[in-house]
Scaffold this motif. Structure first.
Motif, PDB file in Angstrom:
ATOM      1  N   ALA A   1       0.848  -1.200   0.000  1.00 45.91           N
ATOM      2  CA  ALA A   1       0.000   0.000   0.000  1.00 45.91           C
ATOM      3  C   ALA A   1       0.878   1.243   0.000  1.00 45.91           C
ATOM      4  O   ALA A   1       1.978   1.249   0.560  1.00 45.91           O
ATOM      5  CB  ALA A   1      -0.901   0.011   1.228  1.00 45.91           C
ATOM      6  N   GLN A   2       0.380   2.290  -0.642  1.00 47.98           N
ATOM      7  CA  GLN A   2       0.992   3.601  -0.493  1.00 47.98           C
ATOM      8  C   GLN A   2       0.208   4.338   0.587  1.00 47.98           C
ATOM      9  O   GLN A   2      -1.022   4.352   0.580  1.00 47.98           O
ATOM     10  CB  GLN A   2       0.989   4.354  -1.810  1.00 47.98           C
ATOM     11  CG  GLN A   2       1.778   3.596  -2.878  1.00 47.98           C
ATOM     12  CD  GLN A   2       2.036   4.455  -4.101  1.00 47.98           C
ATOM     13  OE1 GLN A   2       2.863   5.344  -4.090  1.00 47.98           O
ATOM     14  NE2 GLN A   2       1.309   4.163  -5.147  1.00 47.98           N
ATOM     15  N   VAL A   3       0.946   4.906   1.532  1.00 47.91           N
ATOM     16  CA  VAL A   3       0.341   5.450   2.738  1.00 47.91           C
ATOM     17  C   VAL A   3       0.516   6.964   2.752  1.00 47.91           C
ATOM     18  O   VAL A   3       1.618   7.477   2.555  1.00 47.91           O
ATOM     19  CB  VAL A   3       0.984   4.814   3.989  1.00 47.91           C
ATOM     20  CG1 VAL A   3       0.344   5.366   5.260  1.00 47.91           C
ATOM     21  CG2 VAL A   3       0.851   3.305   3.933  1.00 47.91           C
ATOM     22  N   VAL A   4      -0.596   7.669   2.973  1.00 46.82           N
ATOM     23  CA  VAL A   4      -0.605   9.129   2.958  1.00 46.82           C
ATOM     24  C   VAL A   4      -0.905   9.625   4.372  1.00 46.82           C
ATOM     25  O   VAL A   4      -1.838   9.116   5.010  1.00 46.82           O
ATOM     26  CB  VAL A   4      -1.686   9.646   1.974  1.00 46.82           C
ATOM     27  CG1 VAL A   4      -1.750  11.163   1.982  1.00 46.82           C
ATOM     28  CG2 VAL A   4      -1.440   9.118   0.571  1.00 46.82           C
ATOM     29  N   ASN A   5      -0.150  10.608   4.840  1.00 46.33           N
ATOM     30  CA  ASN A   5      -0.433  11.147   6.172  1.00 46.33           C
ATOM     31  C   ASN A   5      -1.527  12.218   6.079  1.00 46.33           C
ATOM     32  O   ASN A   5      -1.315  13.388   6.393  1.00 46.33           O
ATOM     33  CB  ASN A   5       0.836  11.696   6.829  1.00 46.33           C
ATOM     34  CG  ASN A   5       1.470  12.823   6.041  1.00 46.33           C
ATOM     35  OD1 ASN A   5       1.151  13.024   4.865  1.00 46.33           O
ATOM     36  ND2 ASN A   5       2.362  13.565   6.677  1.00 46.33           N
ATOM     37  N   GLY A   6      -2.692  11.768   5.645  1.00 45.44           N
ATOM     38  CA  GLY A   6      -3.799  12.694   5.463  1.00 45.44           C
ATOM     39  C   GLY A   6      -5.137  11.976   5.572  1.00 45.44           C
ATOM     40  O   GLY A   6      -5.245  10.919   6.193  1.00 45.44           O
ATOM     41  N   THR A   7      -6.133  12.562   4.946  1.00 47.29           N
ATOM     42  CA  THR A   7      -7.503  12.056   5.039  1.00 47.29           C
ATOM     43  C   THR A   7      -7.777  11.042   3.921  1.00 47.29           C
ATOM     44  O   THR A   7      -7.013  10.941   2.958  1.00 47.29           O
ATOM     45  CB  THR A   7      -8.491  13.223   4.875  1.00 47.29           C
ATOM     46  OG1 THR A   7      -8.375  13.724   3.533  1.00 47.29           O
ATOM     47  CG2 THR A   7      -8.219  14.342   5.874  1.00 47.29           C
ATOM     48  N   PRO A   8      -8.895  10.343   4.012  1.00 50.69           N
ATOM     49  CA  PRO A   8      -9.289   9.446   2.914  1.00 50.69           C
ATOM     50  C   PRO A   8      -9.413  10.186   1.585  1.00 50.69           C
ATOM     51  O   PRO A   8      -8.969   9.679   0.541  1.00 50.69           O
ATOM     52  CB  PRO A   8     -10.640   8.892   3.381  1.00 50.69           C
ATOM     53  CG  PRO A   8     -10.599   9.005   4.875  1.00 50.69           C
ATOM     54  CD  PRO A   8      -9.811  10.226   5.178  1.00 50.69           C
ATOM     55  N   SER A   9     -10.017  11.379   1.609  1.00 53.38           N
ATOM     56  CA  SER A   9     -10.141  12.143   0.366  1.00 53.38           C
ATOM     57  C   SER A   9      -8.773  12.562  -0.163  1.00 53.38           C
ATOM     58  O   SER A   9      -8.551  12.572  -1.377  1.00 53.38           O
ATOM     59  CB  SER A   9     -11.026  13.380   0.575  1.00 53.38           C
ATOM     60  OG  SER A   9     -12.355  12.984   0.809  1.00 53.38           O
ATOM     61  N   ASP A  10      -7.850  12.930   0.757  1.00 56.97           N
ATOM     62  CA  ASP A  10      -6.473  13.216   0.331  1.00 56.97           C
ATOM     63  C   ASP A  10      -5.899  12.042  -0.452  1.00 56.97           C
ATOM     64  O   ASP A  10      -5.257  12.218  -1.495  1.00 56.97           O
ATOM     65  CB  ASP A  10      -5.561  13.433   1.543  1.00 56.97           C
ATOM     66  CG  ASP A  10      -5.772  14.757   2.264  1.00 56.97           C
ATOM     67  OD1 ASP A  10      -6.222  15.720   1.616  1.00 56.97           O
ATOM     68  OD2 ASP A  10      -5.461  14.813   3.474  1.00 56.97           O
TER      69      ASP A  10
ATOM     70  N   THR B   1      -4.437  12.585  -9.004  1.00 58.17           N
ATOM     71  CA  THR B   1      -3.910  13.830  -9.578  1.00 58.17           C
ATOM     72  C   THR B   1      -2.389  13.847  -9.689  1.00 58.17           C
ATOM     73  O   THR B   1      -1.803  14.904  -9.901  1.00 58.17           O
ATOM     74  CB  THR B   1      -4.367  15.056  -8.756  1.00 58.17           C
ATOM     75  OG1 THR B   1      -3.945  14.887  -7.402  1.00 58.17           O
ATOM     76  CG2 THR B   1      -5.877  15.230  -8.805  1.00 58.17           C
ATOM     77  N   GLY B   2      -1.749  12.688  -9.536  1.00 56.78           N
ATOM     78  CA  GLY B   2      -0.310  12.717  -9.722  1.00 56.78           C
ATOM     79  C   GLY B   2       0.454  11.514  -9.216  1.00 56.78           C
ATOM     80  O   GLY B   2       1.512  11.179  -9.732  1.00 56.78           O
ATOM     81  N   LEU B   3      -0.090  10.851  -8.195  1.00 57.13           N
ATOM     82  CA  LEU B   3       0.652   9.738  -7.605  1.00 57.13           C
ATOM     83  C   LEU B   3       0.642   8.507  -8.519  1.00 57.13           C
ATOM     84  O   LEU B   3       1.673   7.864  -8.719  1.00 57.13           O
ATOM     85  CB  LEU B   3       0.061   9.402  -6.231  1.00 57.13           C
ATOM     86  CG  LEU B   3       0.746   8.295  -5.444  1.00 57.13           C
ATOM     87  CD1 LEU B   3       2.178   8.684  -5.090  1.00 57.13           C
ATOM     88  CD2 LEU B   3      -0.036   7.979  -4.171  1.00 57.13           C
ATOM     89  N   LEU B   4      -0.554   8.186  -9.056  1.00 58.39           N
ATOM     90  CA  LEU B   4      -0.661   6.996  -9.905  1.00 58.39           C
ATOM     91  C   LEU B   4      -0.308   7.351 -11.345  1.00 58.39           C
ATOM     92  O   LEU B   4      -0.726   8.389 -11.845  1.00 58.39           O
ATOM     93  CB  LEU B   4      -2.086   6.423  -9.864  1.00 58.39           C
ATOM     94  CG  LEU B   4      -2.603   5.938  -8.515  1.00 58.39           C
ATOM     95  CD1 LEU B   4      -3.988   5.318  -8.676  1.00 58.39           C
ATOM     96  CD2 LEU B   4      -1.649   4.943  -7.878  1.00 58.39           C
ATOM     97  N   PRO B   5       0.404   6.466 -12.019  1.00 59.95           N
ATOM     98  CA  PRO B   5       0.753   6.741 -13.415  1.00 59.95           C
ATOM     99  C   PRO B   5      -0.444   6.609 -14.352  1.00 59.95           C
ATOM    100  O   PRO B   5      -0.416   7.132 -15.455  1.00 59.95           O
ATOM    101  CB  PRO B   5       1.807   5.673 -13.733  1.00 59.95           C
ATOM    102  CG  PRO B   5       1.615   4.604 -12.736  1.00 59.95           C
ATOM    103  CD  PRO B   5       1.010   5.223 -11.521  1.00 59.95           C
ATOM    104  N   HIS B   6      -1.499   5.891 -13.911  1.00 58.18           N
ATOM    105  CA  HIS B   6      -2.665   5.656 -14.767  1.00 58.18           C
ATOM    106  C   HIS B   6      -3.927   6.007 -14.005  1.00 58.18           C
ATOM    107  O   HIS B   6      -3.989   5.866 -12.791  1.00 58.18           O
ATOM    108  CB  HIS B   6      -2.751   4.188 -15.202  1.00 58.18           C
ATOM    109  CG  HIS B   6      -1.488   3.667 -15.781  1.00 58.18           C
ATOM    110  ND1 HIS B   6      -1.074   3.991 -17.055  1.00 58.18           N
ATOM    111  CD2 HIS B   6      -0.537   2.860 -15.273  1.00 58.18           C
ATOM    112  CE1 HIS B   6       0.077   3.391 -17.300  1.00 58.18           C
ATOM    113  NE2 HIS B   6       0.426   2.708 -16.235  1.00 58.18           N
ATOM    114  N   ARG B   7      -4.952   6.395 -14.767  1.00 57.19           N
ATOM    115  CA  ARG B   7      -6.249   6.663 -14.161  1.00 57.19           C
ATOM    116  C   ARG B   7      -6.952   5.336 -13.899  1.00 57.19           C
ATOM    117  O   ARG B   7      -7.070   4.503 -14.802  1.00 57.19           O
ATOM    118  CB  ARG B   7      -7.056   7.522 -15.129  1.00 57.19           C
ATOM    119  CG  ARG B   7      -8.450   7.902 -14.685  1.00 57.19           C
ATOM    120  CD  ARG B   7      -9.094   8.718 -15.811  1.00 57.19           C
ATOM    121  NE  ARG B   7     -10.525   8.853 -15.659  1.00 57.19           N
ATOM    122  CZ  ARG B   7     -11.124   9.865 -15.033  1.00 57.19           C
ATOM    123  NH1 ARG B   7     -10.406  10.838 -14.513  1.00 57.19           N
ATOM    124  NH2 ARG B   7     -12.433   9.923 -14.937  1.00 57.19           N
TER     125      ARG B   7
END
Ligand code: MN
Length: 249
Positions: A60-69, A76-82
């Motif tokens: 998993a990629q883990v973000v120090n933020g909210t679910p919406s984050d 909007t930038g992390l994943l190479p594909h939609r």
């Protein structure tokens, strides 16, 4: 098929691992989840500090933020594909009626929906992960069925699964959201420094839980599936407000 999976209980939550396992083989899976439990954070985005991302051992990629984050950054930038589909959950506890306004689980799915991607939020109705394996089988069935004949999108489904060993054999019901009573009162305590502190109380019981609602379906031993939309406009009230506030000028 690319599937993005997020949740609000945090990247270590058993419900997330169960959902990832459940849909394995149905597509290329990316998991982007919050570092901390972010239940009840609704659609909040973190705007007052930057976000960091790290890779957990689970992949998993883990973000120090909210679910919406998580979903926002992913799209909007992390994943190479939609992704073609956004899944959220499986949440530790129900998200029915008014819960959907506060839920981070629903919000993570909704963020995908707002970006034009079909999305499904899954919740296990009782807290504590009992019969999570059966709930995961339900999630797999639902995803397989919508992928077999996908409605023209975007669409957003809110799925609540009874915590039962036979959940995957229960009937499904397409429902509308019920309504809850107002929350229980805040819980007032005194902290070790003598200051008064307040804990937000638990959600209220069902107030409008009649036939056709998510509450009723789950109470009747069915898996509840509610199609959601985001327009908060009170369409029925537009004429009377026009009369009151436009006409007088
Ligand atoms: Mn949660």
């Amino acid at each position: 098929m690319r599937i993005l999976i997020a949740n609000d209980d945090g990247y270590l939550a058993p419900g997330l691992a169960a959902l990832v396992e459940a849909v394995r083989g149905l597509g290329e899976i990316d998991v982007v989840a919050p570092e901390q439990n972010a239940s009840g954070t609704s659609n909040a985005l973190t705007l007052n500090r930057p976000l960091s991302v790290f890779h957990a051992a689970s992949g998993a990629q883990v973000v120090n933020g909210t679910p919406s984050d998580c979903v926002h950054v992913a799209l909007t930038g992390l994943l190479p594909h939609r992704p073609d589909l956004v899944l959220s959950g499986i949440n530790n506890g129900a998200n029915m009626g008014d819960d959907t306004l506060y839920s981070g689980t629903v919000a993570a799915a909704m963020e995908g929906y707002l970006f034009g991607i079909p999305a499904i939020a899954f919740s296990l109705v009782e807290k504590g992960w009992k019969h999570l394996d059966a709930a995961a089988r339900v999630a797999r069935q639902v995803v397989e069925q919508v992928l077999a004949a996908p409605p023209s999108g975007p669409w957003l489904l809110n799925v609540n699964i009874p915590a039962r060993a036979d959940a995957d054999r229960l009937p499904r019901q397409i429902t509308r959201l019920g309504r809850r009573h107002a929350s229980e009162p805040v819980i007032r305590q005194v902290n070790p420094r003598g200051e008064t502190i307040y804990w937000i109380g638990p959600a209220g019981d069902a107030r409008e839980g009649g036939e056709g609602t998510d509450f009723f379906a789950v109470a009747s031993g069915r898996v509840s599936v509610t199609p959601l939309q985001v327009d908060l406009t009170d369409h029925a009230a537009l004429p009377s407000w026009r009369t009151l506030l436009e006409a007088a000028r």
